[in-house]
Every structure is written in structure tokens, then in C-alpha cells.
Design an enzyme around this catalytic site. Structure first.
Site, PDB file in Angstrom:
ATOM      1  N   HIS A   1      -3.698   0.831   7.528  1.00 47.98           N
ATOM      2  CA  HIS A   1      -3.234   0.059   8.675  1.00 47.98           C
ATOM      3  C   HIS A   1      -4.126   0.070   9.813  1.00 47.98           C
ATOM      4  O   HIS A   1      -4.465  -1.002  10.328  1.00 47.98           O
ATOM      5  CB  HIS A   1      -1.777   1.000   9.236  1.00 47.98           C
ATOM      6  CG  HIS A   1      -0.880   0.660   8.247  1.00 47.98           C
ATOM      7  ND1 HIS A   1      -0.537  -0.290   7.427  1.00 47.98           N
ATOM      8  CD2 HIS A   1       0.361   1.665   8.419  1.00 47.98           C
ATOM      9  CE1 HIS A   1       0.488  -0.033   6.812  1.00 47.98           C
ATOM     10  NE2 HIS A   1       1.232   1.135   7.432  1.00 47.98           N
TER      11      HIS A   1
ATOM     12  N   ASP B   1      -0.893  -5.346   3.106  1.00 44.95           N
ATOM     13  CA  ASP B   1      -0.651  -4.033   3.933  1.00 44.95           C
ATOM     14  C   ASP B   1       0.330  -4.629   4.789  1.00 44.95           C
ATOM     15  O   ASP B   1      -0.034  -5.585   5.656  1.00 44.95           O
ATOM     16  CB  ASP B   1      -2.036  -3.664   4.716  1.00 44.95           C
ATOM     17  CG  ASP B   1      -1.946  -2.822   5.665  1.00 44.95           C
ATOM     18  OD1 ASP B   1      -0.716  -2.333   6.126  1.00 44.95           O
ATOM     19  OD2 ASP B   1      -2.991  -1.878   5.788  1.00 44.95           O
ATOM     20  N   HIS B   2       1.535  -4.089   4.855  1.00 40.92           N
ATOM     21  CA  HIS B   2       2.689  -5.054   5.711  1.00 40.92           C
ATOM     22  C   HIS B   2       2.244  -4.740   7.198  1.00 40.92           C
ATOM     23  O   HIS B   2       2.729  -5.480   7.981  1.00 40.92           O
ATOM     24  CB  HIS B   2       3.962  -4.190   5.417  1.00 40.92           C
ATOM     25  CG  HIS B   2       4.113  -2.956   5.726  1.00 40.92           C
ATOM     26  ND1 HIS B   2       4.034  -1.747   4.976  1.00 40.92           N
ATOM     27  CD2 HIS B   2       4.027  -2.071   6.849  1.00 40.92           C
ATOM     28  CE1 HIS B   2       3.988  -0.421   5.320  1.00 40.92           C
ATOM     29  NE2 HIS B   2       4.096  -0.700   6.646  1.00 40.92           N
TER      30      HIS B   2
ATOM     31  N   GLY C   1       1.440  -8.003   9.052  1.00 39.86           N
ATOM     32  CA  GLY C   1       2.588  -8.781   9.599  1.00 39.86           C
ATOM     33  C   GLY C   1       3.293  -8.435  10.894  1.00 39.86           C
ATOM     34  O   GLY C   1       4.162  -9.464  11.304  1.00 39.86           O
TER      35      GLY C   1
ATOM     36  N   LYS D   1       0.748  -1.331   0.087  1.00 37.32           N
ATOM     37  CA  LYS D   1      -0.072  -0.013   0.005  1.00 37.32           C
ATOM     38  C   LYS D   1       1.066   1.239   0.009  1.00 37.32           C
ATOM     39  O   LYS D   1       2.143   1.072   0.472  1.00 37.32           O
ATOM     40  CB  LYS D   1      -0.938  -0.041   1.174  1.00 37.32           C
ATOM     41  CG  LYS D   1      -0.086   0.087   2.701  1.00 37.32           C
ATOM     42  CD  LYS D   1      -0.090   1.628   2.829  1.00 37.32           C
ATOM     43  CE  LYS D   1       0.860   1.693   4.094  1.00 37.32           C
ATOM     44  NZ  LYS D   1       1.120   3.398   4.400  1.00 37.32           N
TER      45      LYS D   1
END
Length: 272
Positions: free
Chosen positions: A188, A125-126, A129, A96
């Protein structure tokens, strides 16, 4: 344990290369991948020429250059790899933001779709993680104390806070085009909010589990009332009192007259 970790890190770094070039230059990209092909050949030889080389391309870059680098990779690497029996799959991971609004998303999506079929592309969307974010499902649905209490009868509101103690760190050119809402909240923090508020999915592991979790997230989003300005506070940070950070508009990569918000408090009402 520390020495073993150092050995693993060193072995990993020996496999890393750094090269620079133009995003829109298939020649620059092709030169880099000539080196990569040599490394892949050596690895396959070490394994008695068994197996194939899979390639994963991670786009941690501004969305304005997704298409130029995607086109360069297609011309210089992926099209050729598709005809090579020693090359396995190729995939693109796109971080993103995927555009800045519906119109730019659609334009970007159409341009990428003209280059690649959907099975090549992963949009991520990191933030999902992060360990704490991943643990939310366990905290909610596997905790015998919290699970029966985690509902509107016992919880009036939830506050989700995202704080950083530094400025744009040279990323002002990117950030000023997006702002804190597009950069953090609409991706996020909405992801975190849906994990906090969603109903239990049918399952969270196994076949099709990702789609089942996504479906519950979408149900939450559909239950949110439209946000009004009365429920939003915007701001822009000034210089730190101790001088450790300059004001946002004093950052050399940010326009002096910028009105882009770097702070936002927003009230969301979930009516489910």
C-alpha cells in the site's frame, strides 16, 4: 436521492447469495455454481437470450488458499465454462499479499500458472482504488500551482502516514504471519510513495497507460537506497487506555509470545 439509492441497494442485494464450503472441494464449489448458472440463464432469458455471462472471481482470501480454491474453480466451473457458448470470459482477481517473500511468491505464482494462463489472472493492490490515492496524479500533474513546485528543489521530504484505531479484529492468525511491513508498507504505502515521487508518465489514460505509469513507479523503486536498521523503528501496540482495545498479544488469535511488529516508522531515501 436517498430513496433511489435504497432501491438500487435492494435490487443489488437480491442478486447476492452467501454459501459456505471448503476451499479445496470442487463439489462444494460446483453446488454453488449450479445456482449461479440458473440465475445466469434467467438473466439471459430476460434479455431475449442475447449476450453472454461473464464471470469475475475475487480472491479476498489468505494466500495460503489461493491454489486450493483456484483448483476447485478450475475443475467445477471454469473448464466447463470455456466450452459453453453462453459463457463469456472468466477472470480471477487476486488481492495482495501474493506470498510473503520472493520464495513464497514464486511458489504461488508457479502453482497458479499451472492452473491458469496469465490472461486469466489480475493481481491487484486494492489501496489504489481509494479516491485520494487516485487523485494524486491529478493533484501532481494537472495542478498549475503544485506541478512546477513538486520536485527536490522545493520539497525536502514527504511523510506518508497510515493509521488505524482498531486491532486485528479476529485476523490475528493472518496478521501475525505477515506483520505491518509486509501487510501495509511494502505494498500500500510503497504504491503511494511511487505516485508521490515518480516523474510524469507519457500518459495516464488510453491504450497502454497502465504500463506507462508502472514503468515510472519502477524507476522510483530502483532509485531507493537499501533500508538500514538505523532508519527503522518497530513496535507493538499495547492495550488502549480507555479499554476499547486489548493489547496485540492479548488478542485470542495472536500467540502470547508474538514479536510481530504492528508499528513501523521507516525512512526511505530516493536518489533520482
Amino acid at each position: 436521492a436517498g430513496d433511489e439509492s435504497s432501491v438500487v441497494v435492494d435490487e443489488f442485494l437480491e442478486l447476492c447469495l452467501y454459501r459456505n464450503g471448503a476451499y479445496d472441494s470442487s463439489d462444494d464449489v460446483g453446488t454453488v455454481f449450479d445456482e449461479l448458472k440458473e440465475m445466469e440463464s434467467n438473466l439471459l432469458l430476460d434479455n431475449n437470450d442475447c449476450g453472454v455471462a461473464n464471470r469475475l472471481f475475487y480472491f479476498a482470501i489468505p494466500p495460503s488458499v489461493f491454489v486450493p480454491i483456484g483448483k476447485s474453480l478450475k475443475e467445477a466451473v471454469i473448464s466447463k465454462a470455456d466450452n459453453d457458448r453462453k459463457i463469456g470470459w472468466s477472470r480471477l482477481i487476486v488481492e495482495k499479499p501474493f506470498g510473503k517473500d520472493s520464495a513464497s511468491f514464486q511458489e504461488l505464482s508457479n502453482a497458479m500458472s499451472a492452473l491458469y494462463t496469465e490472461d486469466y489472472i489480475y493481481r491487484i493492490d486494492h489501496y489504489l482504488g481509494k479516491e485520494m490515492v487516485q487523485n494524486l496524479q491529478i493533484l501532481r500533474f494537472s495542478n498549475a500551482i503544485f506541478e512546477p513546485l513538486w520536485n527536490r528543489n522545493h520539497i525536502q521530504s514527504v511523510q506518508i502516514t497510515f493509521k488505524e484505531d482498531f486491532g486485528t479484529k479476529g485476523r490475528g492468525g493472518y496478521f501475525d504471519n505477515y506483520g505491518i511491513i509486509r501487510d501495509v508498507i511494502q505494498n500500500h504505502l510503497l504504491q503511494v510513495m511511487t505516485l508521490v515521487a515518480m516523474e510524469p508518465p507519457v500518459r495516464v489514460t488510453g491504450e497502454n497507460a497502465a504500463n506507462l505509469v508502472r514503468d515510472e513507479k519502477v524507476k522510483v523503486l530502483n532509485c531507493i537506497q537499501p533500508v538500514t536498521l538505523d532508519d527503522v523503528v518497530l513496535g507493538q501496540y499495547l492495550a488502549a487506555a480507555d479499554g476499547s482495545e486489548v493489547a496485540y498479544t492479548e488478542d485470542p488469535t495472536v500467540p502470547n509470545n508474538s514479536k510481530t511488529p504492528t508499528f513501523c516508522t521507516m525512512l526511505l531515501k530516493v536518489n533520482n
